[in-house]
Design an enzyme around this catalytic site. Sequence first.
Site, PDB file in Angstrom:
ATOM      1  NE  ARG A 119      39.470  12.340  31.032  1.00 53.53           N
ATOM      2  CZ  ARG A 119      39.591  13.441  30.299  1.00 53.53           C
ATOM      3  NH1 ARG A 119      40.239  13.400  29.160  1.00 53.53           N
ATOM      4  NH2 ARG A 119      39.032  14.558  30.696  1.00 53.53           N
ATOM      5  CE  LYS A 141      39.097  -6.437  42.014  1.00 56.45           C
ATOM      6  NZ  LYS A 141      38.567  -7.330  43.059  1.00 56.45           N
ATOM      7  CD  GLU A 183      45.605 -12.686  48.661  1.00 58.65           C
ATOM      8  OE1 GLU A 183      44.712 -13.468  48.294  1.00 58.65           O
ATOM      9  OE2 GLU A 183      45.396 -11.463  48.883  1.00 58.65           O
ATOM     10  CE  LYS A 225      44.506 -11.182  40.615  1.00 57.86           C
ATOM     11  NZ  LYS A 225      44.753 -10.238  41.663  1.00 57.86           N
ATOM     12  CD  GLU A 235      35.320  -8.272  41.815  1.00 54.02           C
ATOM     13  OE1 GLU A 235      36.448  -7.763  41.773  1.00 54.02           O
ATOM     14  OE2 GLU A 235      34.662  -8.354  42.841  1.00 54.02           O
ATOM     15  NE  ARG A 239      39.868  -9.247  39.372  1.00 56.49           N
ATOM     16  CZ  ARG A 239      40.885  -8.574  38.850  1.00 56.49           C
ATOM     17  NH1 ARG A 239      40.831  -8.170  37.598  1.00 56.49           N
ATOM     18  NH2 ARG A 239      41.953  -8.305  39.575  1.00 56.49           N
ATOM     19  CG  ASN A 243      36.848 -10.088  47.026  1.00 51.02           C
ATOM     20  OD1 ASN A 243      36.225  -9.694  47.999  1.00 51.02           O
ATOM     21  ND2 ASN A 243      37.768  -9.348  46.431  1.00 51.02           N
ATOM     22  CG  HIS A 246      40.001 -10.872  49.856  1.00 56.70           C
ATOM     23  ND1 HIS A 246      40.421 -12.165  49.686  1.00 56.70           N
ATOM     24  CD2 HIS A 246      41.078 -10.090  49.577  1.00 56.70           C
ATOM     25  CE1 HIS A 246      41.702 -12.171  49.311  1.00 56.70           C
ATOM     26  NE2 HIS A 246      42.116 -10.931  49.244  1.00 56.70           N
ATOM     27  CG  HIS A 250      39.081  -6.038  52.090  1.00 59.00           C
ATOM     28  ND1 HIS A 250      38.535  -5.976  50.841  1.00 59.00           N
ATOM     29  CD2 HIS A 250      40.379  -6.365  51.914  1.00 59.00           C
ATOM     30  CE1 HIS A 250      39.473  -6.248  49.934  1.00 59.00           C
ATOM     31  NE2 HIS A 250      40.591  -6.498  50.568  1.00 59.00           N
ATOM     32  CG  HIS A 262      45.771  -8.146  51.907  1.00 61.10           C
ATOM     33  ND1 HIS A 262      44.464  -7.725  51.999  1.00 61.10           N
ATOM     34  CD2 HIS A 262      45.802  -9.012  50.847  1.00 61.10           C
ATOM     35  CE1 HIS A 262      43.738  -8.278  51.038  1.00 61.10           C
ATOM     36  NE2 HIS A 262      44.516  -9.076  50.334  1.00 61.10           N
TER      37      HIS A 262
HETATM   38  N1  LIG Z   1      45.247  -5.506  43.266  1.00 59.50           N
HETATM   39  C1  LIG Z   1      45.088  -6.732  43.664  1.00 59.50           C
HETATM   40  O1  LIG Z   1      44.563  -7.585  42.951  1.00 59.50           O
HETATM   41  C2  LIG Z   1      45.581  -7.134  45.020  1.00 59.50           C
HETATM   42  C3  LIG Z   1      45.664  -8.493  45.364  1.00 59.50           C
HETATM   43  C4  LIG Z   1      46.131  -8.839  46.620  1.00 59.50           C
HETATM   44  C5  LIG Z   1      46.556  -7.848  47.505  1.00 59.50           C
HETATM   45  N2  LIG Z   1      46.492  -6.553  47.135  1.00 59.50           N
HETATM   46  C6  LIG Z   1      46.991  -5.503  48.033  1.00 59.50           C
HETATM   47  O2  LIG Z   1      48.376  -5.752  48.276  1.00 59.50           O
HETATM   48  C7  LIG Z   1      48.728  -5.184  49.535  1.00 59.50           C
HETATM   49  C8  LIG Z   1      49.535  -6.189  50.333  1.00 59.50           C
HETATM   50  O3  LIG Z   1      50.720  -6.454  49.619  1.00 59.50           O
HETATM   51  P1  LIG Z   1      52.037  -6.980  50.380  1.00 59.50           P
HETATM   52  O4  LIG Z   1      51.708  -8.130  51.221  1.00 59.50           O
HETATM   53  O5  LIG Z   1      53.067  -7.112  49.340  1.00 59.50           O
HETATM   54  O6  LIG Z   1      52.331  -5.806  51.401  1.00 59.50           O
HETATM   55  P2  LIG Z   1      53.180  -4.448  51.284  1.00 59.50           P
HETATM   56  O7  LIG Z   1      53.149  -3.873  49.943  1.00 59.50           O
HETATM   57  O8  LIG Z   1      52.700  -3.609  52.408  1.00 59.50           O
HETATM   58  O9  LIG Z   1      54.664  -4.944  51.569  1.00 59.50           O
HETATM   59  C9  LIG Z   1      54.964  -5.546  52.803  1.00 59.50           C
HETATM   60  C10 LIG Z   1      56.303  -5.030  53.340  1.00 59.50           C
HETATM   61  O10 LIG Z   1      57.367  -5.639  52.620  1.00 59.50           O
HETATM   62  C11 LIG Z   1      58.312  -4.639  52.218  1.00 59.50           C
HETATM   63  N3  LIG Z   1      59.000  -5.199  51.048  1.00 59.50           N
HETATM   64  C12 LIG Z   1      58.564  -5.258  49.777  1.00 59.50           C
HETATM   65  N4  LIG Z   1      59.412  -5.978  49.037  1.00 59.50           N
HETATM   66  C13 LIG Z   1      60.408  -6.370  49.852  1.00 59.50           C
HETATM   67  C14 LIG Z   1      61.581  -7.155  49.668  1.00 59.50           C
HETATM   68  N5  LIG Z   1      61.838  -7.735  48.498  1.00 59.50           N
HETATM   69  N6  LIG Z   1      62.416  -7.324  50.718  1.00 59.50           N
HETATM   70  C15 LIG Z   1      62.115  -6.778  51.928  1.00 59.50           C
HETATM   71  N7  LIG Z   1      61.011  -6.066  52.174  1.00 59.50           N
HETATM   72  C16 LIG Z   1      60.170  -5.872  51.136  1.00 59.50           C
HETATM   73  C17 LIG Z   1      57.454  -3.436  51.984  1.00 59.50           C
HETATM   74  O11 LIG Z   1      58.218  -2.274  51.970  1.00 59.50           O
HETATM   75  C18 LIG Z   1      56.487  -3.533  53.171  1.00 59.50           C
HETATM   76  O12 LIG Z   1      57.068  -3.038  54.345  1.00 59.50           O
HETATM   77  C19 LIG Z   1      47.437  -4.781  50.206  1.00 59.50           C
HETATM   78  O13 LIG Z   1      47.269  -3.401  50.089  1.00 59.50           O
HETATM   79  C20 LIG Z   1      46.388  -5.508  49.406  1.00 59.50           C
HETATM   80  O14 LIG Z   1      45.145  -4.861  49.438  1.00 59.50           O
HETATM   81  C21 LIG Z   1      46.023  -6.168  45.914  1.00 59.50           C
HETATM   82  O1  LIG Z   2      42.063  -9.635  42.004  1.00 60.43           O
HETATM   83  C1  LIG Z   2      40.996  -9.723  42.609  1.00 60.43           C
HETATM   84  O2  LIG Z   2      39.904  -9.559  42.054  1.00 60.43           O
HETATM   85  C2  LIG Z   2      40.975 -10.042  44.042  1.00 60.43           C
HETATM   86  O3  LIG Z   2      39.936 -10.024  44.670  1.00 60.43           O
HETATM   87  C3  LIG Z   2      42.272 -10.401  44.667  1.00 60.43           C
HETATM   88  C4  LIG Z   2      42.388 -10.057  46.129  1.00 60.43           C
HETATM   89  O4  LIG Z   2      43.408 -10.899  46.651  1.00 60.43           O
HETATM   90  C5  LIG Z   2      42.831  -8.618  46.387  1.00 60.43           C
HETATM   91  O5  LIG Z   2      43.093  -8.451  47.751  1.00 60.43           O
HETATM   92  C6  LIG Z   2      41.965  -7.507  45.854  1.00 60.43           C
HETATM   93  O6  LIG Z   2      42.631  -6.269  45.969  1.00 60.43           O
HETATM   94  C7  LIG Z   2      40.662  -7.363  46.577  1.00 60.43           C
HETATM   95  O7  LIG Z   2      39.848  -6.585  45.789  1.00 60.43           O
HETATM   96  P1  LIG Z   2      38.598  -5.757  46.290  1.00 60.43           P
HETATM   97  O8  LIG Z   2      37.850  -5.501  45.035  1.00 60.43           O
HETATM   98  O9  LIG Z   2      37.837  -6.586  47.249  1.00 60.43           O
HETATM   99  O10 LIG Z   2      39.116  -4.520  46.906  1.00 60.43           O
HETATM  100 ZN   LIG Z   3      43.943 -10.251  48.622  1.00 59.46          ZN
END
Ligand SMILES: NC(=O)c1ccc[n+]([C@@H]2O[C@H](COP(=O)([O-])OP(=O)(O)OC[C@H]3O[C@@H](n4cnc5c(N)ncnc54)[C@H](O)[C@@H]3O)[C@@H](O)[C@H]2O)c1
Ligand SMILES: O=C(O)C(=O)C[C@@H](O)[C@H](O)[C@H](O)COP(=O)(O)O
Ligand SMILES: [Zn+2]
Length: 356
Positions: A119, A141, A183, A225, A235, A239, A243, A246, A250, A262
């Site tokens: 948890r 998130k 982003e 951010k 959110e 927050r 999005n 997005h 998505h 993404h």
């Molecule tokens: N939680 C949040 O608030 C939030 C916000 C934005 C995006 N996201 C999520 O993030 C993801 C996208 O992230 P991303 O663009 O980093 O993609 P990713 O994690 O898929 O990485 C992209 C590629 O880069 C490679 N890589 C990573 N670091 C590297 C480095 N230093 N050198 C060479 N290769 C490297 C990875 O192995 C992968 O093949 C999505 O799943 C999206 O939904 C989440």
């Molecule tokens: O941090 C957030 O809140 C965002 O919406 C940032 C986005 O860039 C990110 O892709 C996030 O994962 C999207 O969230 P979701 O709640 O739409 O899945």
């Molecule tokens: Zn995003």
Amino acid sequence: MTATRIQVRGDSPYDVVVGTGVLAELATLLKPGVRTVAVIHPASLPEISRPVGAALTEAGYEVVELPVPDGEQAKSVEVAAQLWSALGRYGVTRSDAVVGVGGGATTDLAGFVAATWLRGVQVVLVPTTLLAMVDAAVGGKNGIDTPEGKNLVGTFLPPAGVLCELDTLASMPRADYVAGLAEIIKGGFIADPTILTLIESDPEAATRPDGPHTRELIERKIQVKADVVGADLREAGLREILNYGHTLAHAIERDEHYAIRHGEAVAIGMVYAAELSRLAGRADLVERTRTILTSVGLPTAYRADAWPRLRDHMRLDKKNRGAKQRFVVLDDLARPGRLEGPAEELLEAAYKEISA
Ligand SMILES: NC(=O)c1ccc[n+]([C@@H]2O[C@H](COP(=O)([O-])OP(=O)(O)OC[C@H]3O[C@@H](n4cnc5c(N)ncnc54)[C@H](O)[C@@H]3O)[C@@H](O)[C@H]2O)c1
Ligand SMILES: O=C(O)C(=O)C[C@@H](O)[C@H](O)[C@H](O)COP(=O)(O)O
Ligand SMILES: [Zn+2]
């Protein structure tokens, strides 16, 4: 160069450390009492995860390496379940920690597994892509995908800290780096227009990790951010502005079975949101949006025939309330608003404008 520490406020405040040669700071981000650290990282990036494990071992922790599939493939319940089993086998307790190293997909997965194991155990994130540094790793998130859509299962768990080692960006493939710019540009439109002017002043330079404004762009977007999630972790309202773009993004990712980056989907989604804003009589920032995205090599259009499927996918967006579809739009530059329950004709008309 010295490290910058950007504080994220809220009930569980934490620092985002940004700089080069900052790996030694990793141990300072863990809360006291940790014995075992489970390091979740893509199996394909051993040269990046190895120094992280070494820094933790040197600091006296027992390190458990947990490799996962690359990128979005890791954001599944099957991979999460394998990690839960591993954490059990290695006896990771509530006083221990998870460290997530990699792109946003890996940090999303690591955050989710940390939040659900026992948890909730502490998690420190070490983002290694531009996108993960400026967005995914900051804000608490986390989530995984399900066959029905993107990020449909997840929690909010603020990390104990985030470490952005800028040196790791040097090995990024150009297309992945550029995807991260989407982003950053989002942050410019919703809150900090200086981001836009910095990129517009030299778009080519913005596409390089060694560009003159790289560090400023990264820090400005992290600050955007941090300000938002520090005020509204869960959110409840504010927050939602993060999005921006997005809702369609998505849907496109799902339509592409996550083969599109993404950030690329977010770029297309931002043009759609800009068109929606214009057609709804709010801000007209369409041309500026298209121009800046095109200037760094990001896509701005999507297949015309995809609309019925995309419309369907958007019904599961988390901003929706009941049958009411909701979008983040722009009332002006850096003044986000909401579009609630728009007419179907408006949604389709905006899509026609971005159809290839
Ligand atoms: N939680 C949040 O608030 C939030 C916000 C934005 C995006 N996201 C999520 O993030 C993801 C996208 O992230 P991303 O663009 O980093 O993609 P990713 O994690 O898929 O990485 C992209 C590629 O880069 C490679 N890589 C990573 N670091 C590297 C480095 N230093 N050198 C060479 N290769 C490297 C990875 O192995 C992968 O093949 C999505 O799943 C999206 O939904 C989440
Ligand atoms: O941090 C957030 O809140 C965002 O919406 C940032 C986005 O860039 C990110 O892709 C996030 O994962 C999207 O969230 P979701 O709640 O739409 O899945
Ligand atoms: Zn995003």
